[in-house]
Enzyme design. Structure first.
Site, PDB file in Angstrom:
ATOM      1  N   ARG A 154       3.912  -2.745  -3.015  1.00 33.48           N
ATOM      2  CA  ARG A 154       4.831  -2.804  -1.874  1.00 33.48           C
ATOM      3  C   ARG A 154       6.126  -3.519  -2.274  1.00 33.48           C
ATOM      4  NH1 ARG A 154       3.248  -2.658   3.190  1.00 33.48           N
ATOM      5  NH2 ARG A 154       5.402  -2.039   3.525  1.00 33.48           N
ATOM      6  N   CYS A 199      -4.130   0.512   3.039  1.00 32.35           N
ATOM      7  CA  CYS A 199      -2.834  -0.161   3.158  1.00 32.35           C
ATOM      8  C   CYS A 199      -2.999  -1.657   3.441  1.00 32.35           C
ATOM      9  CB  CYS A 199      -1.995   0.497   4.244  1.00 32.35           C
ATOM     10  SG  CYS A 199      -2.819   0.623   5.834  1.00 32.35           S
ATOM     11  N   GLN A 230       5.702   2.030   3.011  1.00 28.39           N
ATOM     12  CA  GLN A 230       4.332   2.033   2.463  1.00 28.39           C
ATOM     13  C   GLN A 230       4.110   3.273   1.590  1.00 28.39           C
ATOM     14  OE1 GLN A 230       1.445  -0.228   3.585  1.00 28.39           O
ATOM     15  NE2 GLN A 230       0.556   0.689   1.754  1.00 28.39           N
ATOM     16  N   ASP A 240      -7.638   3.247   6.842  1.00 31.16           N
ATOM     17  CA  ASP A 240      -6.824   2.229   7.514  1.00 31.16           C
ATOM     18  C   ASP A 240      -7.683   1.674   8.652  1.00 31.16           C
ATOM     19  OD1 ASP A 240      -4.716   0.703   8.548  1.00 31.16           O
ATOM     20  OD2 ASP A 240      -3.655   2.405   9.434  1.00 31.16           O
ATOM     21  N   HIS A 259       5.227   4.879   8.628  1.00 30.79           N
ATOM     22  CA  HIS A 259       5.259   3.694   7.754  1.00 30.79           C
ATOM     23  C   HIS A 259       5.843   4.110   6.401  1.00 30.79           C
ATOM     24  CE1 HIS A 259       4.517  -0.221   6.426  1.00 30.79           C
ATOM     25  NE2 HIS A 259       3.204  -0.301   6.450  1.00 30.79           N
ATOM     26  N   ARG A 281      10.363  -3.915  11.869  1.00 34.76           N
ATOM     27  CA  ARG A 281       8.976  -3.527  12.159  1.00 34.76           C
ATOM     28  C   ARG A 281       8.735  -3.701  13.645  1.00 34.76           C
ATOM     29  NH1 ARG A 281       3.090  -5.025   9.718  1.00 34.76           N
ATOM     30  NH2 ARG A 281       3.874  -3.535   8.207  1.00 34.76           N
TER      31      ARG A 281
HETATM   32  N1  NVA Z   1      -2.138   1.462  11.335  1.00 34.53           N
HETATM   33  C1  NVA Z   1      -1.951   0.061  11.068  1.00 34.53           C
HETATM   34  C2  NVA Z   1      -1.210  -0.113   9.782  1.00 34.53           C
HETATM   35  C3  NVA Z   1      -1.033  -1.541   9.348  1.00 34.53           C
HETATM   36  C4  NVA Z   1      -0.292  -1.651   8.044  1.00 34.53           C
HETATM   37  C5  NVA Z   1      -1.207  -0.580  12.240  1.00 34.53           C
HETATM   38  O1  NVA Z   1      -0.229  -0.002  12.714  1.00 34.53           O
HETATM   39  O2  NVA Z   1      -1.629  -1.650  12.678  1.00 34.53           O
HETATM   40  N1   CP Z   2       0.244  -2.569   4.728  1.00 35.57           N
HETATM   41  C1   CP Z   2       1.017  -3.341   5.511  1.00 35.57           C
HETATM   42  O1   CP Z   2       2.011  -2.902   6.078  1.00 35.57           O
HETATM   43  O2   CP Z   2       0.616  -4.631   5.596  1.00 35.57           O
HETATM   44  P1   CP Z   2       1.230  -5.723   6.578  1.00 35.57           P
HETATM   45  O3   CP Z   2       0.882  -5.277   7.991  1.00 35.57           O
HETATM   46  O4   CP Z   2       0.552  -7.001   6.200  1.00 35.57           O
HETATM   47  O5   CP Z   2       2.701  -5.778   6.386  1.00 35.57           O
END
Ligand code: NVA
Ligand code: CP
Length: 337
Positions: A317, A272, A138, A231, A135, A108
């Site tokens: 998830r 999410c 997800q 989101d 993502h 990540r």
């Molecule tokens: N768009 C958000 C998704 C988090 C799961 C981010 O990248 O922070």
């Molecule tokens: N939805 C998601 O990716 O959550 P986290 O950022 O907590 O992993």
């Protein structure tokens, strides 16, 4: 060849075909059933899994960790301050080292190129746990959740409201188009998906017959939706954007008025997570002090309504990440999707 998935990485949704994505969704549902019945499924006995996190995470980290353990593997968390990646050691060198010790790697972070290079140099399956662009893990959980609720995917209309050019919007638009789900992206003009992402989605939509809509008009965009999805307005890494996003995105908040505008009482709400639906967080309090709003992308009422499915989605998830890891690393017998 035991499995068509064996040894493959999941870096972006386009790495797999429609049938392969459907297989992973169905396999996730099967693994959820096994878990609920207490039936062991140690498909990754003796394997080591590296979990690389440059950005924070609750769900993705927890899901990879518990899924790996349920599969009989050993997960090892390597946070951004724990290893040299990018600071003192190149992605290429890190990939080679990790690939010689671990059987699979989750990453990540910010850059899509980093996750792609890790796959290239490690020689083991790499799973994208979120980048600025996509993502994909997800997506398996999300469309699994849609299928659980509606019993099907094709013909469902999923409307994403809010920041329409972030990783979630990109992934939902492309994956939905691959699966025959109609995707509406409802966002201000300056926050809509790039032409490149729209074209990629449109190519798939032509094949599956999914009808997409990109619009700034809320009434038009949400009408007839089966799913309203949102989101955060500010993604990880863009924390200096709160001011502009709060001003721009308030008309795109999921609230009970927007739910009514769908005209569909059986609709569901997805997110999410994490979500800003009250002032119970540091950011939530700060935004309330600065802008006087207690809720951002979703109201507390909508978040707690009978339509809300975000916690089922979060649990999924784990089941879906388990399916992705088992299919690509478990030497399973999956001759075709
Ligand atoms: N768009 C958000 C998704 C988090 C799961 C981010 O990248 O922070
Ligand atoms: N939805 C998601 O990716 O959550 P986290 O950022 O907590 O992993």
């Amino acid at each position: 060849m035991t499995s068509i998935f064996q040894g493959r990485s999941l870096l972006a949704e386009k790495d797999f075909t429609k049938e392969e994505l459907e297989y992973l969704i169905n396999f996730s549902l099967h693994l959820k059933d096994l878990k609920k019945r207490g039936i062991p499924h140690h498909y990754l006995e003796g394997k080591n899994i590296a979990l690389l996190f440059e950005k924070n995470s609750t769900r993705t980290r927890s899901a990879f960790t518990t899924a790996a353990i349920d599969l009989g593997a050993h997960p090892e968390f390597l946070g951004k301050d724990d290893i040299q990646l990018g600071k003192k050691e190149s992605v290429e060198d890190t990939g080679k080292v990790l690939g010689s010790m671990f059987d699979g790697i989750e990453f990540r972070g910010f850059s899509q190129k980093v996750v792609e290079d890790l796959a290239k140099y490690s020689g083991v399956p790499v799973w994208n746990g979120l980048t600025d662009e996509w993502h994909p893990t997800q997506m398996i959980a999300d469309f699994m959740t849609v299928k659980e609720n509606f019993g099907k995917l094709e013909g469902i209309t999923l409307t994403y409201v809010g920041d329409g050019r972030n990783n979630m919007a990109n992934s939902l638009l492309v994956t939905g188009s691959m699966l025959g789900v109609n995707i509406h992206i409802v966002a201000p003009d300056s926050l809509q998906p790039t032409k490149e992402v729209q074209d990629l989605a449109e190519g798939y939509a032509k094949k599956t017959g999914s009808k997409n809509m990109i619009t700034s008009n809320v009434d038009e965009g949400v009408k007839g939706s089966d799913v309203l999805y949102t989101d955060v307005w500010v993604s990880m890494g863009e924390e200096d954007k709160f001011d502009e996003r709060v001003k721009m995105l308030q008309p795109y908040q999921i609230n009970m008025d927007m739910v009514k505008k769908t005209g569909n009482d059986d609709m569901i709400i997805m997110h999410c997570l994490p979500a800003f639906h009250d002032t119970e967080t540091e950011y939530g309090k700060k935004i309330y002090d600065e802008f006087g709003i207690k809720e951002m992308e979703i109201t507390d009422e909508a978040f707690r309504s009978k339509h809300a499915r975000q916690f089922e989605e979060a649990e999924n998830r784990m089941h879906s990440i388990k399916a992705i890891m088992a299919a690509t690393l478990g030497n399973l017998f999956i001759p075709h999707a």
